[in-house]
Write a protein that holds these residues in place. Structure first.
Motif, short mmCIF file in Angstrom:
data_model
loop_
_atom_site.label_atom_id
_atom_site.label_comp_id
_atom_site.label_asym_id
_atom_site.label_seq_id
_atom_site.Cartn_x
_atom_site.Cartn_y
_atom_site.Cartn_z
N MET A 298 0.82 -1.20 0.00
CA MET A 298 0.00 0.00 0.00
C MET A 298 0.86 1.26 0.00
SD MET A 298 -3.07 1.37 0.02
CE MET A 298 -4.26 0.11 0.53
N VAL A 299 1.98 1.23 0.71
CA VAL A 299 2.88 2.39 0.72
C VAL A 299 3.38 2.69 -0.69
CG1 VAL A 299 5.12 3.24 1.51
CG2 VAL A 299 3.58 2.11 3.12
N GLY A 300 3.83 1.64 -1.40
CA GLY A 300 4.29 1.85 -2.77
C GLY A 300 3.19 2.37 -3.67
N TRP A 301 1.99 1.83 -3.49
CA TRP A 301 0.86 2.25 -4.32
C TRP A 301 0.49 3.71 -4.05
CZ3 TRP A 301 -1.23 -0.57 -8.23
CH2 TRP A 301 -2.39 -0.07 -8.82
N LEU A 302 0.39 4.06 -2.76
CA LEU A 302 0.02 5.44 -2.42
C LEU A 302 1.11 6.42 -2.86
CD1 LEU A 302 -1.49 4.96 1.16
CD2 LEU A 302 -2.73 5.50 -0.94
N ALA A 303 2.37 6.04 -2.71
CA ALA A 303 3.45 6.94 -3.12
C ALA A 303 3.42 7.19 -4.62
CB ALA A 303 4.80 6.35 -2.72
N ALA A 304 3.00 6.19 -5.39
CA ALA A 304 2.94 6.35 -6.85
C ALA A 304 1.70 7.10 -7.30
CB ALA A 304 2.99 4.97 -7.52
N HIS A 305 0.56 6.86 -6.65
CA HIS A 305 -0.71 7.41 -7.13
C HIS A 305 -1.23 8.59 -6.32
CE1 HIS A 305 -0.61 3.30 -8.80
NE2 HIS A 305 -1.30 3.80 -9.79
N HIS A 306 -0.74 8.76 -5.09
CA HIS A 306 -1.20 9.87 -4.24
C HIS A 306 -0.01 10.49 -3.51
CE1 HIS A 306 -5.42 8.60 -4.81
NE2 HIS A 306 -4.93 7.37 -4.75
N GLY A 307 1.14 10.48 -4.16
CA GLY A 307 2.35 10.94 -3.51
C GLY A 307 2.31 12.38 -3.06
N HIS A 308 1.49 13.20 -3.70
CA HIS A 308 1.43 14.62 -3.33
C HIS A 308 0.89 14.81 -1.92
CE1 HIS A 308 -2.61 13.59 -4.76
NE2 HIS A 308 -3.05 14.61 -4.05
N ARG A 309 0.25 13.78 -1.37
CA ARG A 309 -0.35 13.90 -0.03
C ARG A 309 0.66 13.63 1.08
NH1 ARG A 309 -6.37 12.08 0.72
NH2 ARG A 309 -5.67 13.07 2.62
N PHE A 310 1.86 13.13 0.73
CA PHE A 310 2.79 12.68 1.75
C PHE A 310 4.16 13.32 1.57
CE2 PHE A 310 -0.23 9.27 0.76
CZ PHE A 310 -0.84 9.12 1.99
N ARG A 311 4.84 13.57 2.70
CA ARG A 311 6.19 14.11 2.67
C ARG A 311 7.20 13.01 2.33
NH1 ARG A 311 7.67 18.53 6.00
NH2 ARG A 311 6.17 20.22 5.77
N ALA A 312 6.95 11.79 2.81
CA ALA A 312 7.90 10.70 2.62
C ALA A 312 7.18 9.39 2.90
CB ALA A 312 9.11 10.86 3.54
N ALA A 313 7.88 8.28 2.59
CA ALA A 313 7.28 6.95 2.75
C ALA A 313 8.30 5.99 3.35
CB ALA A 313 6.80 6.43 1.39
N TRP A 314 7.80 5.00 4.08
CA TRP A 314 8.62 3.93 4.65
C TRP A 314 7.91 2.61 4.35
CZ3 TRP A 314 13.13 3.74 7.87
CH2 TRP A 314 13.38 2.50 8.45
N SER A 315 8.51 1.80 3.50
CA SER A 315 7.91 0.53 3.08
C SER A 315 8.79 -0.62 3.57
CB SER A 315 7.79 0.48 1.55
OG SER A 315 7.42 -0.80 1.10
N THR B 190 -3.54 -14.04 -14.59
CA THR B 190 -2.99 -13.43 -15.80
C THR B 190 -1.85 -12.47 -15.47
OG1 THR B 190 -4.56 -11.61 -15.75
CG2 THR B 190 -5.23 -13.60 -16.93
N PRO B 191 -0.74 -12.54 -16.21
CA PRO B 191 0.39 -11.64 -15.95
C PRO B 191 0.01 -10.17 -16.03
CG PRO B 191 1.04 -13.43 -17.41
CD PRO B 191 -0.45 -13.51 -17.28
N GLY B 192 -0.92 -9.84 -16.92
CA GLY B 192 -1.30 -8.44 -17.06
C GLY B 192 -1.91 -7.88 -15.80
N ALA B 193 -2.77 -8.67 -15.14
CA ALA B 193 -3.40 -8.22 -13.90
C ALA B 193 -2.36 -8.07 -12.80
CB ALA B 193 -4.49 -9.20 -13.49
N ARG B 194 -1.47 -9.02 -12.70
CA ARG B 194 -0.43 -8.94 -11.67
C ARG B 194 0.46 -7.71 -11.89
NH1 ARG B 194 1.87 -15.16 -11.51
NH2 ARG B 194 -0.02 -16.18 -10.73
N THR B 195 0.79 -7.46 -13.14
CA THR B 195 1.64 -6.31 -13.44
C THR B 195 0.93 -5.01 -13.08
OG1 THR B 195 2.74 -7.51 -15.23
CG2 THR B 195 2.86 -5.10 -15.29
N ALA B 196 -0.34 -4.92 -13.42
CA ALA B 196 -1.09 -3.69 -13.15
C ALA B 196 -1.20 -3.42 -11.66
CB ALA B 196 -2.48 -3.78 -13.78
N MET B 197 -1.25 -4.47 -10.84
CA MET B 197 -1.42 -4.30 -9.39
C MET B 197 -0.10 -4.26 -8.64
SD MET B 197 -4.68 -6.78 -8.61
CE MET B 197 -5.99 -6.96 -9.84
N SER B 198 1.02 -4.17 -9.33
CA SER B 198 2.33 -4.16 -8.69
C SER B 198 2.87 -2.74 -8.55
CB SER B 198 3.32 -4.98 -9.52
OG SER B 198 2.96 -6.34 -9.56
N PRO B 199 3.23 -2.30 -7.35
CA PRO B 199 3.84 -0.97 -7.20
C PRO B 199 5.08 -0.77 -8.05
CG PRO B 199 3.16 -1.83 -5.07
CD PRO B 199 2.97 -2.94 -6.04
#
Length: 645
Positions: free
Chosen positions: A514-531, A559-568
């Motif tokens: 979730m940290v990787g996902w949020l940092a990629a898609h909602h990074g503007h909301r956070f100063r930094a991340a710890w995963s 399916t590889p496509g689904a796994r790839t899409a859900m990977s940070p």
């Protein structure tokens, strides 16, 4: 609570009760020994607190013989000592070891005759794990022969390889000082949680389907003849079998999930019963609890039969409650189960004798206390957490919010001292079918003591809110779970004592995902991340994790496509905020390659990043890792946030 205060939480395990004799093992971290120490305590059921009963380096898992004259327990002699079964009289005296197994023994279970003890232990293949080979030579680890692997379930995090050290059922006669434990099983059944039948002629266990079928998650109920013989199939389960126990002379109860194929994720654990049949076709289990609303907690131990019903621990909106399932129940809902103990708390173990019920219960300010539940009231009997409470743990505030789709969301806020506005750390749990709770959480207390407000959400995908809540993210990671996490954060940031411009995000395992996902898609909301210990790439996870061969399909699809899409890792190019990665070198649940791949990609992208690797640790570092590593991790976390928040 400061990092060095990890020695303060003293955690009682499951209690043992026989008449007025109440025993419990209590353990705590010891930084000097870099291990966990503890002993058995005798607790006064009528008051008087707790008194030391044994003085081993680490004594746990007490079991009182049915005749009330002896106590069996596990003792580890020193930080590297393997747990061995010991026996001593209840009125005192020296504890006597009855096992000396190379990899140690599991928790002891007394036979009805108060003479024999059953337990499960792992048996190493000759020539491995410090044992002698057929030629008498004892090779070092780097000299051992190669492992020949032919199945997918060949290793497990925090245990290691299992096909060359399978679990087996043993029996030892404690009345004979010269007796040695007798192994009763063969093969790769991986039996768990032994329990005796009333006659003492058989031992009940849950074990892999067909006693070791390859590449299956299914388990069934078996009876092992105590005098030797092949396992007897008592019942085919609908999925799994844990903690079998006799609840009548002819009836077995157990905890288990129901699922198809390998879709064993986000399934509520129910209480089941089945007739004990030893000389006929297997019985048909019946689920006594409702599949949607009742989710039993196996970590709290086996069901306990009483005259008025069967006691089970149930996960409920961040609480783990002790509930009573009435005799004759059939699909009983949560509201139909009487609450015995654990309201706004976490029951970690329990026992009963007659109408007297005792529990080990954790609250926000205690790692656990022993509680007596009698006559519809509860009373605390111990004060193990007095040193912890003297440190002034911060209380938790319940947060109720709403996601954009109107779904009710839930979590907690732990506030530091002072008026604020305080910097904020959003912390996401792992699982994802796990939960934050009303119980003591050392991480939140350490961060709050350092001046941070800590937000703890239980988004869709979490346990304890109904099975549909848990299954809402199957095939949909990064959708409603993200919405729920952010809704709880938004609700807390409405408080004037929090600073919405200084917010960090951290989490482990699924929380690290979730940290990787949020940092990629909602990074503007956070100063930094710890995963930490994160899943970053589902495709490689499927082939390297101990559970990857089924878990990735269950949550993402095949399916590889689904796994790839859900990977940070796929979206790492979008991460620009400072991003710390912490991992254990021996993590087999989320293998270290998950951290390495994310670190390399972020570093090459120019993202401020660092990789913190802990030698010798597994996936459970933050909970049961060595005390010094746990303290060093806390120091590193606080250093990171002091720079960025």
């Amino acid at each position: 609570m400061r990092p060095e205060d990890i020695e303060l939480p003293a955690a009682p395990g499951a209690p043992a009760l026989h008449g007025d004799l109440l025993l419990v093992g209590v353990t705590a971290a010891d930084l000097a020994a870099n291990s966990y120490r503890g002993g058995l305590h005798r607790v006064g059921v009528d008051g008087g607190g707790a008194k030391e009963f044994t003085r081993g380096f680490r004594d746990v898992a007490p079991a009182i013989s049915p005749d009330g004259t002896q106590v069996a327990f596990l003792r580890s002699d020193g930080p590297a000592g393997k747990p061995q079964v010991h026996v001593m009289p209840v009125d005192g005296g020296e504890a006597r070891p009855v096992t000396a197994l190379p990899l140690g023994a599991g928790a002891p279970v007394w036979a009805p005759d108060s003479r024999r003890i059953a337990f499960v232990a792992r048996v190493p293949e000759p020539g491995r794990y410090g044992t002698a080979a057929a030629d008498g030579d004892t090779p070092s680890a780097d000299e051992e022969a190669p492992r020949r692997i032919t199945r997918l379930d060949y290793r497990y995090d925090d245990i290691g390889f299992v096909t060359d050290r399978p679990a087996h059922v043993f029996v030892v006669d404690t009345a004979d000082p010269a007796a040695r434990p007798r192994r009763l099983t063969e093969g790769h059944g991986e039996p768990l949680n032994p329990a005796w039948t009333p006659t003492g002629e058989h031992i009940l266990v849950g074990a892999k389907r067909d006693w070791g079928a390859e590449d299956t998650l299914r388990a069934d109920l078996y009876a092992i003849p105590a005098d030797g013989g092949a396992p007897i199939l008592v019942a085919r389960s609908a999925g799994t079998v844990e903690h079998p126990v006799m609840v009548a002379d002819d009836t077995v109860a157990f905890l288990g999930e129901a699922f198809d194929g390998v879709a064993a994720v986000a399934r509520n654990v129910g209480l089941w019963t089945v007739p004990l049949t030893l000389d006929g076709p297997p019985g048909e289990p019946r689920r006594l609890t409702d599949v949607e609303t009742v989710d039993c907690e196996p970590d709290a131990g086996r069901p306990v039969a009483t005259a008025s019903g069967v006691l089970v621990a149930v996960r409920n909106r961040g609480a783990v409650e002790l509930r009573r399932v009435a005799s004759g129940a059939d699909g009983a809902t949560l509201s139909e189960l009487a609450l015995v103990a654990g309201e706004l708390a976490v029951v970690k173990g329990f026992a009963a004798d007659g109408d007297r019920v005792v529990c080990s219960v954790s609250t926000w300010d205690t790692a656990g206390e022993v509680v007596l539940a009698e006559d519809e009231t509860t009373r605390r009997l111990t004060d193990f957490s007095a040193p912890l409470r003297a440190r002034g743990p911060r209380p938790v505030v319940e947060i109720k919010a709403s996601a954009p789709d109107g779904y009710a969301t839930h979590g907690w806020l732990v506030l530091p001292e002072g008026d604020g506005p305080h910097p904020v750390i959003l912390v996401v749990h792992g699982g994802p079918f796990r939960y934050y709770s009303w119980g003591f959480f050392d991480e939140a207390q350490v961060y709050a003591a350092a001046g941070y407000a800590v937000v703890l959400p239980n988004p869709r995908g979490s346990a304890g809110y109904g099975e549909r809540h848990g299954q809402a993210i199957i095939g949909a990671l990064g959708t409603v779970d993200v919405a729920d996490v952010l809704s709880v954060l938004d609700a807390t940031l409405e408080r004037p004592d929090l600073d919405p411009t200084r917010v960090g995000v951290m989490g482990g395992s699924y929380g690290g995902w979730m940290v990787g996902w949020l940092a990629a898609h909602h990074g503007h909301r956070f100063r930094a991340a710890w995963s930490e210990r994160a899943v970053n790439c589902w495709e490689s996870f499927a082939g390297t994790s101990d559970i990857g061969w089924w878990f990735a399909d269950a949550y993402c699809g095949p399916t590889p496509g689904a796994r790839t899409a859900m990977s940070p890792l796929t979206h790492a190019d979008r991460i620009s905020i400072p991003f710390a990665i912490a991992h254990s070198e021996q993590d087999w649940r989320c293998p270290v390659e998950q951290a390495q791949r994310m670190y390399v990609k972020l570093h090459r992208n120019g993202t401020p990043t660092q990789l913190l690797l802990f030698p010798g640790e597994g996936h459970e570092l933050t909970r049961s890792g060595t005390p010094r590593h746990r303290k060093q991790r806390f120091d590193a976390v606080l250093d990171w946030w002091s720079h960025h928040l």
